[in-house]
Design a protein around this motif. Structure first.
Motif, short mmCIF file in Angstrom:
data_model
loop_
_atom_site.label_atom_id
_atom_site.label_comp_id
_atom_site.label_asym_id
_atom_site.label_seq_id
_atom_site.Cartn_x
_atom_site.Cartn_y
_atom_site.Cartn_z
N PRO A 124 0.81 -1.22 0.00
CA PRO A 124 0.00 0.00 0.00
C PRO A 124 0.84 1.26 0.00
N THR A 125 1.98 1.20 0.68
CA THR A 125 2.85 2.38 0.71
C THR A 125 3.40 2.68 -0.67
N GLU A 126 3.81 1.61 -1.41
CA GLU A 126 4.35 1.81 -2.75
C GLU A 126 3.27 2.30 -3.70
N THR A 127 2.05 1.79 -3.50
CA THR A 127 0.93 2.26 -4.33
C THR A 127 0.70 3.74 -4.12
N ALA A 128 0.75 4.18 -2.85
CA ALA A 128 0.60 5.60 -2.56
C ALA A 128 1.71 6.41 -3.17
N ALA A 129 2.92 5.83 -3.15
CA ALA A 129 4.06 6.54 -3.74
C ALA A 129 3.88 6.75 -5.22
N GLN A 130 3.32 5.74 -5.93
CA GLN A 130 3.10 5.90 -7.37
C GLN A 130 2.07 6.97 -7.64
N SER A 131 1.03 7.01 -6.85
CA SER A 131 -0.06 7.94 -7.13
C SER A 131 0.27 9.36 -6.76
N THR A 132 1.23 9.56 -5.85
CA THR A 132 1.55 10.90 -5.39
C THR A 132 2.94 11.35 -5.75
N GLY A 133 3.68 10.54 -6.45
CA GLY A 133 5.01 10.96 -6.85
C GLY A 133 6.04 10.77 -5.79
N GLY A 134 5.84 9.86 -4.82
CA GLY A 134 6.91 9.54 -3.90
C GLY A 134 6.62 9.76 -2.45
N ALA A 135 5.40 10.11 -2.04
CA ALA A 135 5.12 10.28 -0.63
C ALA A 135 4.85 8.93 -0.01
N ALA A 136 5.87 8.30 0.55
CA ALA A 136 5.72 6.96 1.08
C ALA A 136 6.39 6.87 2.44
N VAL A 137 5.72 7.32 3.47
CA VAL A 137 6.23 7.28 4.83
C VAL A 137 5.16 6.61 5.68
N SER A 138 5.56 5.66 6.52
CA SER A 138 4.58 5.00 7.36
C SER A 138 3.92 6.00 8.28
N SER A 139 2.73 5.68 8.76
CA SER A 139 1.95 6.63 9.53
C SER A 139 2.66 7.17 10.77
N PRO A 140 3.24 6.30 11.65
CA PRO A 140 3.95 6.86 12.82
C PRO A 140 5.11 7.77 12.43
N SER A 141 5.87 7.37 11.41
CA SER A 141 7.00 8.20 10.97
C SER A 141 6.51 9.50 10.36
N ALA A 142 5.39 9.45 9.62
CA ALA A 142 4.85 10.66 9.02
C ALA A 142 4.45 11.67 10.08
N TRP A 143 3.80 11.19 11.13
CA TRP A 143 3.41 12.10 12.21
C TRP A 143 4.63 12.57 13.00
#
Length: 448
Positions: free
Chosen positions: A37-56
């Protein structure tokens, strides 16, 4: 159309293109069919692929980066202005001119900062900016003696702090969230306001307790602490997919500059910052025209800051339900009403109502400014796009005090500029309301 042996339940006729696509799918490497799912998000957004705890965690670190911009911000330099004037034997006009040109030159730091973030990565670019700012603050606290040296160091403080480090901070949040960043940006805005408030109080106390040079040395040590935390804790968003993978979604800086969305949001927020900087520098004089004493000015700042916090949270919640164009338009309408009413204030109750209006509008615009760029243009070139937007914002903050000062000098009052800017803000709100918000990840329907 081709005829192939039919299986049970099929029509026997299969479109040639569909057959070819099916055969190609069967022969794709297995790794291309098992994206996380993280890689899928990265493809759709151009590279935003950070797990939720790390993102916060990045949200908290990004707010700390805004605190680290203090020595390059107008309010931060304002804490040592009187001490600088005495130490360097400067008059206010000379210092104001120096600050204006330092801000304009410093705005140019936004573009290379965004380029480096996109090309070289967020963590190392941010650490480099922090290291250079730390050295600049240290030199300013120890070596600054003449006007020329002071000017160069203020330019570097503006460029590295107010410009480059702000771009890194905003991008750290924008690139960490694949989905809409409205709510994370609201939390981010609330945190950095709290951090900055504490920073202003602490540095102000140091200036009064010792002197501005000692206070600036402590600020430099604080920058070193933030640099270490960034190096250890900041989680780098995933870089672009390899050339064999899908191209990341997102507009380039040139494409973004050719859209009305970029100019509507950079213009609307720039207008707000122009007024904000003028009000911030001459707030006490503006309120004095209305008959309020200096102590009331400090209370006004406190009320406005407190009201900005619920405004930020409300905007973050609404951003999940309403287009950002409508939210920005509403904030500009509210802001224009407050500006038009300011010359009419006479009682403390009216002043507190204005402070609440001002604070809520500021809270909305802060969140919108931070959240819109990734949503509108994707993440592939987010650093450069936010660098351009931040450059426009810095230019607006440089021009604002000049407009206010020239108006007051020409007619002896701030009222004409307040009324004029109120009308401009209202018109900007009307334009923004009519602008369509099309997210970067939306695609036009395929023809039937």
């Amino acid at each position: 159309m081709v005829l192939i042996p039919k299986d049970e339940g099929s029509t026997g006729l299969i479109d040639k293109q569909s057959c070819s696509c099916d055969l190609m799918t069967r022969h794709l490497p297995l790794q291309s069919k098992s994206l996380t799912p993280t890689e899928t998000a990265a493809q759709s957004t151009g590279g935003a692929a950070v797990s939720s705890p790390s993102a916060w965690g990045n949200v908290v670190l990004a707010a700390m980066l805004i605190l680290a911009t203090l020595p390059g911000r107008t309010q931060g330099l304002g804490l040592i202005t009187e001490s600088l004037l005495r130490d360097f034997d400067l008059d206010r006009v000379a210092y104001a001119d120096m600050n204006f040109w330092a801000t304009l030159i410093g705005a140019a730091f936004c573009l290379p900062a965004g380029w480096l973030i996109d090309r070289r990565g967020l963590r190392w670019t941010t650490m480099g900016i922090l290291a250079l700012l730390m050295v600049t603050v240290g030199l300013m606290s120890t070596l600054a003696r003449g006007f020329t040296v002071l000017f160069v160091l203020v330019v570097l403080s503006r460029g590295l702090g107010q410009s480059a480090l702000t771009v890194a901070s905003i991008t750290a949040v924008g690139k960490s969230f694949a989905a809409r960043a409205g709510w994370p940006m609201a939390v981010y805005a609330m945190l950095f306001n709290l951090f900055l408030g504490a920073g202003y109080v602490g540095v102000g106390w140091l200036v009064l307790r010792w002197n501005w040079r000692t206070a600036w040395m402590v600020v430099g040590l604080g920058l070193f602490v933030v640099l270490v935390l960034i190096g250890l804790c900041l989680r780098e968003p995933a870089r672009r997919m390899e050339a064999t993978g899908p191209a990341p979604a997102g507009k380039t800086l040139g494409e973004a500059l050719r859209t009305p969305i970029f100019w509507v949001f950079s213009g609307g927020t720039g207008l707000f910052l122009l007024v904000f900087s003028g009000l911030g520098l001459f707030n006490q004089a503006i309120l004095s025209e209305r008959g309020f004493d200096p102590e009331t000015y400090h209370h006004f700042l406190g009320v406005a800051s407190v009201c900005a916090l619920p405004g930020q949270l409300l905007c973050g919640w609404l951003s999940l339900r309403r287009p950002l164009t409508r939210l920005l338009a509403a904030a500009l309408f509210l802001y224009s009403i407050g500006l038009a009413a300011l010359p009419l204030l006479h009682t403390h109750l009216q002043l507190w109502l204005f402070a609440a209006t001002f604070g809520i509008a500021a809270g909305f615009i802060n969140v919108i400014y931070f959240a819109v760029w990734g949503q509108a243009f994707g993440h592939a070139h987010l650093g450069r796009i936010q660098g351009a937007a931040q450059m426009a914002a810095v230019l607006a903050t440089a021009v604002g005090p000049l407009i206010f000062a020239k108006c007051q000098a020409a007619v002896g009052s701030f009222t004409p500029v307040l009324v004029t800017l109120a009308a401009i803000s209202f018109c900007a709100g009307l334009v923004t309301w009519q602008t369509k918000m099309i997210p970067a990840d939306s695609s036009p329907p395929s023809p039937s």
